[in-house]
Design a protein around this motif. Structure first.
Motif, PDB file in Angstrom:
ATOM      1  N   ILE A 517     -10.346  -6.107  -5.856  1.00  0.00           N
ATOM      2  CA  ILE A 517      -9.976  -6.983  -4.741  1.00  0.00           C
ATOM      3  C   ILE A 517      -8.885  -6.317  -3.894  1.00  0.00           C
ATOM      4  O   ILE A 517      -8.907  -6.365  -2.669  1.00  0.00           O
ATOM      5  N   GLN A 521      -9.184  -5.652   0.058  1.00  0.00           N
ATOM      6  CA  GLN A 521      -8.183  -6.163   0.998  1.00  0.00           C
ATOM      7  C   GLN A 521      -7.566  -5.034   1.806  1.00  0.00           C
ATOM      8  O   GLN A 521      -7.346  -5.162   3.012  1.00  0.00           O
ATOM      9  N   GLN A 524      -9.817  -3.858   4.460  1.00  0.00           N
ATOM     10  CA  GLN A 524      -9.954  -4.825   5.547  1.00  0.00           C
ATOM     11  C   GLN A 524      -8.666  -4.971   6.368  1.00  0.00           C
ATOM     12  O   GLN A 524      -8.626  -5.728   7.337  1.00  0.00           O
ATOM     13  N   LEU A 526      -5.824  -6.225   5.207  1.00  0.00           N
ATOM     14  CA  LEU A 526      -5.066  -7.395   4.788  1.00  0.00           C
ATOM     15  C   LEU A 526      -3.838  -6.968   3.981  1.00  0.00           C
ATOM     16  O   LEU A 526      -3.776  -5.844   3.481  1.00  0.00           O
ATOM     17  N   PRO A 528      -2.437  -6.803   0.706  1.00  0.00           N
ATOM     18  CA  PRO A 528      -3.152  -6.916  -0.570  1.00  0.00           C
ATOM     19  C   PRO A 528      -2.313  -7.606  -1.647  1.00  0.00           C
ATOM     20  O   PRO A 528      -1.139  -7.304  -1.822  1.00  0.00           O
ATOM     21  N   ALA A 532      -8.299 -13.530  -4.658  1.00  0.00           N
ATOM     22  CA  ALA A 532      -9.383 -13.875  -3.731  1.00  0.00           C
ATOM     23  C   ALA A 532      -9.081 -15.207  -3.067  1.00  0.00           C
ATOM     24  O   ALA A 532      -9.631 -16.256  -3.426  1.00  0.00           O
ATOM     25  N   THR A 536      -9.579 -13.618   2.248  1.00  0.00           N
ATOM     26  CA  THR A 536     -10.329 -12.567   1.556  1.00  0.00           C
ATOM     27  C   THR A 536     -11.782 -12.982   1.372  1.00  0.00           C
ATOM     28  O   THR A 536     -12.704 -12.180   1.590  1.00  0.00           O
TER      29      THR A 536
END
Length: 553
Positions: A517, A521, A524, A526, A528, A532, A536
């Motif tokens: 995950i 992240q 993307q 994000l 992290p 989730a 996400t």
């Protein structure tokens, strides 16, 4: 000086690091994500590089604000140190006593021993330790080697010190040297911060003007914005310098809208006679105009300093030129005056038009939610709260009060915007589309394109949307069982994505779902955390092709 002339309460383009003006582009958010990812990386080096003025310090400041309370931070901003001075600085920053017993000067061991003891003690207490070194391209090779040796301080489970190096592109070249190969192999995450794109440059300018108190359209026309991006190459600090000087030039000549010619003159004053400036007009004309702009700016500055209100301040652009004297009127031909007047009229008309549309937007949030649900082909019970009724149809609500347009673009789904007028009255608009210049809102059942600069007058970041939940077996009972099934679904989805399911080269065996995950992240952009959460899961739905409505481009 020019603030009140453009409806500003303060200078929006100061190069001072004011946190109120923080602008995080998608690149900045991704850079921040890499730094935060490094906190859970188990030690080693994290590398952030970028050209001068691209916002490395901004990212670092934001990173420091988000560091958990159980994390101790040492920050070194003057890296031109010897090995001994570096070790002393690290101890001082962590608040570690150090000194030399007996004759002679303090040695490296006098600092490393108490530092190691501190790292072991704080690790046992569940704390993390991070050393941040800014302007790291100035580190010498022997100091870098000493930093590598500091990462040898470890337990059986993890390294005790995380080191973040922030510097200019030369830092990458430095670490590529053969003698520093061992250090380069310990870099667990690296990111190069590029400059802003044209669209991001426009958003950056609009953001700073809005924070500075500007209401209404941007005081830059389209051609001026394009030239700003070309002359600054999208570097925020250069944008600040150029836009501030351009507004001063427009103020000095009484123009309410900055055009390409003003930007070219300002660019030559700030950066020298650049090719971009020469392309905006004949070199001699540009040079001649500079004297006028500089002279009037000086006059304006003297008047401001002496408390004298100059004739054109507070007046209309046309009246301003006449009142300031014939030499200023001559600098503004009739065509320029007409263009500025037309631009001002168009801006006022667009703002007034949306003010009228605002009165027709629904004031009840439930009604707006039902319009959004229709985009998802959902039919919430009219008597129930939509966010309570929609989970039965496989949908969840998501709300945020601090959403950026960049995140909305990334989530790529229709949503509700909470808008507020000057009197503080709320209304709700369904966002159906978003591009670089306009947002498409559903008003009275009809799509309406609203300039982003106008939208900024009414929207303060409140956003809500829907997302499709994992398809779980209806027979599952209990929160734990459903959470376990959701985790299994997430793992299955991540396994279909290249670069996420397979650990990066050198990763430890037994790669966990949380680490996968993390990687997703990070990919993307994000922040992290290995969890989730709704954002996400929304991006996972998009990445794996789950059928959901999308924004019109």
């Amino acid at each position: 000086m020019y603030a009140s002339f453009f409806g500003l309460s303060q200078d929006p383009f100061s190069i001072a690091p004011d946190p109120r003006y923080l602008f995080m582009s998608e690149r900045h958010r991704e850079a921040l994500a890499h730094l935060l990812y490094g906190l859970g990386g188990g030690g080693g080096f994290v590398l952030l590089t970028g050209e001068i003025g691209t916002g490395k310090t901004t990212v670092c400041r934001c990173f420091l604000e988000q560091i958990p309370a159980d994390c101790n931070v040492a920050y070194i901003f003057n890296p031109k140190l010897t090995v001994g001075e570096l070790l002393q600085s690290v101890c001082d920053e962590f608040g570690i006593p150090h000194g030399h017993n007996g004759p002679g000067e303090e040695t490296a061991k006098d600092c490393i021993d108490p530092l190691n003891a501190f790292l072991l003690r704080t690790h046992a207490a569940g704390q993390h330790n991070v050393l941040i070194i800014d302007e790291a391209q100035n580190l010498s090779a022997d100091v870098l080697e000493q930093l590598r040796l500091l990462t040898n301080l470890e337990t059986n489970e993890r390294k005790l010190l995380q080191i973040i190096l922030i510097g200019q592109p030369e830092l990458r070249t430095l670490l590529a040297r053969p003698e520093l190969e061992q250090l380069a192999q310990r870099v667990i995450a690296r990111f190069h911060l590029d400059a802003l794109s044209l669209a991001e440059t426009e958003h950056y300018i609009a953001h700073r003007l809005a924070i500075g108190g500007r209401h209404g359209a941007l005081p830059f026309d389209r051609a001026a914005l394009q030239l700003v991006h070309r002359m600054t190459h999208g570097v925020p600090r250069r944008i600040n310098l150029l836009c501030g000087r351009a507004l001063l030039g427009a103020y000095a000549t009484g123009q309410s809208v900055v055009d390409r010619k003003i930007v070219a003159k300002a660019g030559t004053e700030v950066f020298g006679d650049l090719p971009a400036a020469r392309s905006a007009g004949h070199p001699k004309a540009v040079a001649a105009g500079l004297g006028l702009v500089a002279g009037v700016a000086l006059l304006a500055g003297l008047g401001w300093a002496m408390g004298v209100k100059l004739p054109w301040t507070g007046a209309s652009p046309t009246a301003a030129s006449s009142a300031a004297g014939p030499h200023i009127a001559a600098a503004r031909p009739a065509a320029s005056q007409a263009s500025a007047a037309l631009a001002a009229t168009a801006t006022a008309a667009a703002t007034d038009h949306f003010a009228d549309l605002f009165t027709t937007l629904p004031r009840a949030e439930d009604a707006a939610w039902r319009a959004l649900a229709a985009d998802w082909k959902a039919t919430p019970d009219a008597a129930a709260d939509p966010c309570e009724a929609l989970p039965a149809q496989g949908l969840q609500c998501f709300r945020s009060t601090r959403t950026s347009l960049a995140l909305i673009r990334q989530l790529d789904r229709p949503g509700l915007l909470t808008l507020t007028d000057a009197q503080g009255r709320p209304a709700y608009a369904l966002l159906r589309g978003l591009d670089a210049r306009n947002a498409t809102l559903l008003v009275n059942g009809q799509p309406r394109a609203v300039p982003l600069a106008t939208l900024a007058l009414y929207w303060r970041g409140e956003y809500a949307t829907l997302w499709r939940t994992p398809p779980l077996d209806d027979r599952l009972k209990g929160e734990k069982a459903r959470a376990a099934a959701t985790a299994q679904w997430v793992s299955q989805q991540l396994a279909t994505l290249p670069g996420v399911a397979t650990p990066a080269s050198g990763a430890a065996a037994g790669d966990s779902p949380r680490e996968r995950i993390y990687r997703f992240q990070l990919a993307q952009g994000l922040v992290p955390d290995g969890q989730a959460g709704p954002i996400t899961l929304m991006l996972l739905n998009r990445a794996t092709g789950v059928a959901e409505p999308q924004l019109q481009k």
